[in-house]
Design a protein around this motif. Structure first.
Motif, PDB file in Angstrom:
ATOM      1  N   VAL A  98       0.803  -1.222   0.000  1.00  0.00           N
ATOM      2  CA  VAL A  98       0.000   0.000   0.000  1.00  0.00           C
ATOM      3  C   VAL A  98       0.836   1.273   0.000  1.00  0.00           C
ATOM      4  O   VAL A  98       0.323   2.354  -0.285  1.00  0.00           O
ATOM      5  N   SER A  99       2.135   1.159   0.323  1.00  0.00           N
ATOM      6  CA  SER A  99       2.958   2.371   0.395  1.00  0.00           C
ATOM      7  C   SER A  99       4.422   1.977   0.466  1.00  0.00           C
ATOM      8  O   SER A  99       4.766   0.797   0.590  1.00  0.00           O
ATOM      9  N   MET A 100       5.293   2.995   0.412  1.00  0.00           N
ATOM     10  CA  MET A 100       6.717   2.783   0.573  1.00  0.00           C
ATOM     11  C   MET A 100       7.324   3.979   1.291  1.00  0.00           C
ATOM     12  O   MET A 100       6.717   5.055   1.371  1.00  0.00           O
ATOM     13  N   ALA A 101       8.517   3.781   1.819  1.00  0.00           N
ATOM     14  CA  ALA A 101       9.305   4.860   2.421  1.00  0.00           C
ATOM     15  C   ALA A 101      10.757   4.589   2.089  1.00  0.00           C
ATOM     16  O   ALA A 101      11.145   3.435   1.866  1.00  0.00           O
ATOM     17  N   ALA A 146      12.051  -5.011   3.503  1.00  0.00           N
ATOM     18  CA  ALA A 146      13.175  -4.073   3.565  1.00  0.00           C
ATOM     19  C   ALA A 146      14.197  -4.393   2.486  1.00  0.00           C
ATOM     20  O   ALA A 146      14.619  -5.549   2.343  1.00  0.00           O
ATOM     21  N   PHE A 147      14.596  -3.377   1.748  1.00  0.00           N
ATOM     22  CA  PHE A 147      15.581  -3.525   0.676  1.00  0.00           C
ATOM     23  C   PHE A 147      16.721  -2.538   0.909  1.00  0.00           C
ATOM     24  O   PHE A 147      16.563  -1.323   0.734  1.00  0.00           O
ATOM     25  N   ASN A 148      17.855  -3.091   1.360  1.00  0.00           N
ATOM     26  CA  ASN A 148      19.070  -2.329   1.641  1.00  0.00           C
ATOM     27  C   ASN A 148      18.873  -1.324   2.785  1.00  0.00           C
ATOM     28  O   ASN A 148      19.589  -0.337   2.893  1.00  0.00           O
ATOM     29  N   VAL A 149      17.884  -1.580   3.613  1.00  0.00           N
ATOM     30  CA  VAL A 149      17.640  -0.800   4.834  1.00  0.00           C
ATOM     31  C   VAL A 149      17.297  -1.787   5.950  1.00  0.00           C
ATOM     32  O   VAL A 149      16.862  -2.907   5.675  1.00  0.00           O
ATOM     33  N   PRO A 150      17.489  -1.396   7.213  1.00  0.00           N
ATOM     34  CA  PRO A 150      17.250  -2.335   8.311  1.00  0.00           C
ATOM     35  C   PRO A 150      15.774  -2.692   8.481  1.00  0.00           C
ATOM     36  O   PRO A 150      14.898  -1.844   8.339  1.00  0.00           O
ATOM     37  N   PHE A 151      15.526  -3.949   8.787  1.00  0.00           N
ATOM     38  CA  PHE A 151      14.189  -4.407   9.156  1.00  0.00           C
ATOM     39  C   PHE A 151      14.052  -4.263  10.656  1.00  0.00           C
ATOM     40  O   PHE A 151      14.800  -4.861  11.426  1.00  0.00           O
ATOM     41  N   ARG A 152      13.085  -3.463  11.110  1.00  0.00           N
ATOM     42  CA  ARG A 152      12.903  -3.195  12.542  1.00  0.00           C
ATOM     43  C   ARG A 152      11.713  -3.941  13.140  1.00  0.00           C
ATOM     44  O   ARG A 152      11.501  -3.878  14.348  1.00  0.00           O
ATOM     45  N   GLY A 153      10.947  -4.590  12.310  1.00  0.00           N
ATOM     46  CA  GLY A 153       9.768  -5.286  12.788  1.00  0.00           C
ATOM     47  C   GLY A 153       8.565  -4.980  11.930  1.00  0.00           C
ATOM     48  O   GLY A 153       8.611  -4.097  11.064  1.00  0.00           O
ATOM     49  N   SER A 154       7.465  -5.701  12.157  1.00  0.00           N
ATOM     50  CA  SER A 154       6.264  -5.501  11.348  1.00  0.00           C
ATOM     51  C   SER A 154       5.044  -5.973  12.119  1.00  0.00           C
ATOM     52  O   SER A 154       5.154  -6.520  13.217  1.00  0.00           O
ATOM     53  N   MET A 155       3.869  -5.772  11.530  1.00  0.00           N
ATOM     54  CA  MET A 155       2.616  -6.278  12.089  1.00  0.00           C
ATOM     55  C   MET A 155       2.125  -7.488  11.307  1.00  0.00           C
ATOM     56  O   MET A 155       1.013  -7.966  11.532  1.00  0.00           O
ATOM     57  N   GLY A 156       2.918  -7.975  10.395  1.00  0.00           N
ATOM     58  CA  GLY A 156       2.552  -9.139   9.607  1.00  0.00           C
ATOM     59  C   GLY A 156       2.240 -10.331  10.497  1.00  0.00           C
ATOM     60  O   GLY A 156       3.020 -10.657  11.401  1.00  0.00           O
ATOM     61  N   GLY A 157       1.084 -10.974  10.295  1.00  0.00           N
ATOM     62  CA  GLY A 157       0.695 -12.130  11.087  1.00  0.00           C
ATOM     63  C   GLY A 157       0.010 -11.791  12.395  1.00  0.00           C
ATOM     64  O   GLY A 157      -0.383 -12.699  13.137  1.00  0.00           O
ATOM     65  N   GLN A 158      -0.149 -10.499  12.686  1.00  0.00           N
ATOM     66  CA  GLN A 158      -0.812 -10.078  13.918  1.00  0.00           C
ATOM     67  C   GLN A 158      -2.171  -9.470  13.592  1.00  0.00           C
ATOM     68  O   GLN A 158      -2.336  -8.809  12.567  1.00  0.00           O
ATOM     69  N   PRO A 159      -3.167  -9.665  14.467  1.00  0.00           N
ATOM     70  CA  PRO A 159      -4.497  -9.122  14.184  1.00  0.00           C
ATOM     71  C   PRO A 159      -4.510  -7.595  14.251  1.00  0.00           C
ATOM     72  O   PRO A 159      -3.923  -6.991  15.153  1.00  0.00           O
ATOM     73  N   LEU A 160      -5.171  -6.976  13.296  1.00  0.00           N
ATOM     74  CA  LEU A 160      -5.294  -5.525  13.246  1.00  0.00           C
ATOM     75  C   LEU A 160      -6.765  -5.132  13.306  1.00  0.00           C
ATOM     76  O   LEU A 160      -7.619  -5.818  12.742  1.00  0.00           O
ATOM     77  N   ASN A 161      -7.064  -4.025  13.975  1.00  0.00           N
ATOM     78  CA  ASN A 161      -8.433  -3.501  13.965  1.00  0.00           C
ATOM     79  C   ASN A 161      -8.802  -2.973  12.591  1.00  0.00           C
ATOM     80  O   ASN A 161      -9.938  -3.124  12.139  1.00  0.00           O
ATOM     81  N   ARG A 162      -7.851  -2.333  11.928  1.00  0.00           N
ATOM     82  CA  ARG A 162      -8.060  -1.768  10.605  1.00  0.00           C
ATOM     83  C   ARG A 162      -6.794  -2.001   9.781  1.00  0.00           C
ATOM     84  O   ARG A 162      -5.695  -2.115  10.323  1.00  0.00           O
ATOM     85  N   PRO A 163      -6.905  -2.045   8.455  1.00  0.00           N
ATOM     86  CA  PRO A 163      -5.727  -2.288   7.623  1.00  0.00           C
ATOM     87  C   PRO A 163      -4.721  -1.137   7.670  1.00  0.00           C
ATOM     88  O   PRO A 163      -5.086   0.020   7.868  1.00  0.00           O
ATOM     89  N   VAL A 164      -3.479  -1.480   7.488  1.00  0.00           N
ATOM     90  CA  VAL A 164      -2.409  -0.486   7.366  1.00  0.00           C
ATOM     91  C   VAL A 164      -2.484   0.142   5.978  1.00  0.00           C
ATOM     92  O   VAL A 164      -2.729  -0.558   4.984  1.00  0.00           O
ATOM     93  N   VAL A 165      -2.291   1.451   5.916  1.00  0.00           N
ATOM     94  CA  VAL A 165      -2.345   2.146   4.629  1.00  0.00           C
ATOM     95  C   VAL A 165      -1.124   3.021   4.355  1.00  0.00           C
ATOM     96  O   VAL A 165      -1.063   3.682   3.332  1.00  0.00           O
ATOM     97  N   GLY A 166      -0.157   3.008   5.257  1.00  0.00           N
ATOM     98  CA  GLY A 166       1.022   3.828   4.992  1.00  0.00           C
ATOM     99  C   GLY A 166       2.105   3.648   6.026  1.00  0.00           C
ATOM    100  O   GLY A 166       1.917   2.957   7.040  1.00  0.00           O
ATOM    101  N   MET A 167       3.243   4.281   5.765  1.00  0.00           N
ATOM    102  CA  MET A 167       4.370   4.249   6.679  1.00  0.00           C
ATOM    103  C   MET A 167       5.209   5.492   6.474  1.00  0.00           C
ATOM    104  O   MET A 167       5.069   6.205   5.470  1.00  0.00           O
ATOM    105  N   ALA A 168       6.079   5.758   7.448  1.00  0.00           N
ATOM    106  CA  ALA A 168       7.013   6.884   7.346  1.00  0.00           C
ATOM    107  C   ALA A 168       8.275   6.529   8.099  1.00  0.00           C
ATOM    108  O   ALA A 168       8.210   5.873   9.152  1.00  0.00           O
TER     109      ALA A 168
END
Length: 266
Positions: A127-130, A147-169
């Motif tokens: 849905v987005s990129m940074a 993550a591509f050539n930047v550090p992976f700090r974590g994610s919400m993948g596989g965890q229940p969300l109240n609403r979908p993610v639509v962006g990042m910064a």
């Protein structure tokens, strides 16, 4: 419908773009023009140049429109895409940019290609990129991070969300990042939490977020043009109602009613 928000480098203002290419400039943001006519496909994002002297608009068909000192480097306009473009990021090192499609495909224009998910089967669409000066992240609607050539700090993948993610910064101070859901919920990874609207009933869903141009904070913009500011980021007005007639200043916004800088597109 609002498509995105971009902060000025000093964080003293911001631009809001809607799906037809209309620009609303708030605070110390200067309008460099807007689309004179609706594009072939809706605008999905706005990204400012590093010095704040211009901005890009990108449409879902990959068309790119450059205003002010933004330099047109190419686009996917007129080329058949497997999936629509959903976001864009500027490469501060080269002055080029990347476009990302919902399947995770990356299109690089005068910017290095670090990889993509275009050949992978994803659980949910991107849905987005940074980006930083060394690479980029992609985020999917389930909160998955790639993550591509930047550090992976974590994610919400596989965890229940109240609403979908639509962006990042990205957080330039820590190298971490924030994910943001349509209800304004914030998920911080290696970055400080400054607040959210996750527990507030919103008139319309959040569509984009932007990290502070300087300082520590972030802003959200809703599909109706409502702006929500947190941390050091201040509120300079919104695009919910027709902007006031007086010149721009703190708490006011103006609409570009002409196109002083003809856009370059492809």
């Amino acid at each position: 419908t609002v498509a995105g928000i971009a902060s000025t480098p000093d964080d003293g203002g911001y631009w809001i773009a809607n799906s037809t290419g209309l620009i609303v400039a708030c605070g110390d943001a200067v309008s460099y023009g807007q689309l004179a006519a609706a594009p072939n496909r809706p605008i999905v994002d706005i990204t400012s140049t590093p010095d704040g002297g211009g901005y890009y608009l990108v449409a879902s068909d990959g068309g790119v429109f450059a205003f002010g000192d933004a330099s047109f480097q190419g686009s996917m306009g007129g080329i058949t895409l497997n999936q629509p473009v959903v976001g864009m990021a500027v490469d501060t090192a080269t002055g080029g940019y990347w476009l990302v499609a919902s399947d995770g495909g990356i299109f690089a224009f005068n910017a290095p290609f670090y990889g993509s998910n275009g050949s992978l089967r994803l659980n949910k669409p991107v849905v987005s990129m940074a980006a930083t000066s060394t690479g980029y992240w992609l985020v999917a609607s389930d909160g998955g991070i790639f993550a591509f050539n930047v550090p992976f700090r974590g994610s919400m993948g596989g965890q229940p969300l109240n609403r979908p993610v639509v962006g990042m910064a990205p957080d330039a101070a820590t190298g971490g990042y924030w994910l943001r859901a349509t209800d304004g919920g914030i998920f911080s990874f290696g970055a400080p939490f400054f607040g959210s609207t996750g527990s507030i009933v919103l008139n319309q869903p959040i569509v984009r977020m932007e990290a502070a141009g300087s300082g520590t904070g972030y802003r959200f913009v809703a599909s109706d043009g409502g702006v929500f500011s947190f941390g050091s980021s201040q509120f300079f007005g919104s695009a919910v109602a027709p902007p006031p007639a007086p010149p721009p200043g703190p708490g006011s916004c103006t609409v570009a009613m002409s196109n002083p800088t003809p856009p370059t597109s492809g």
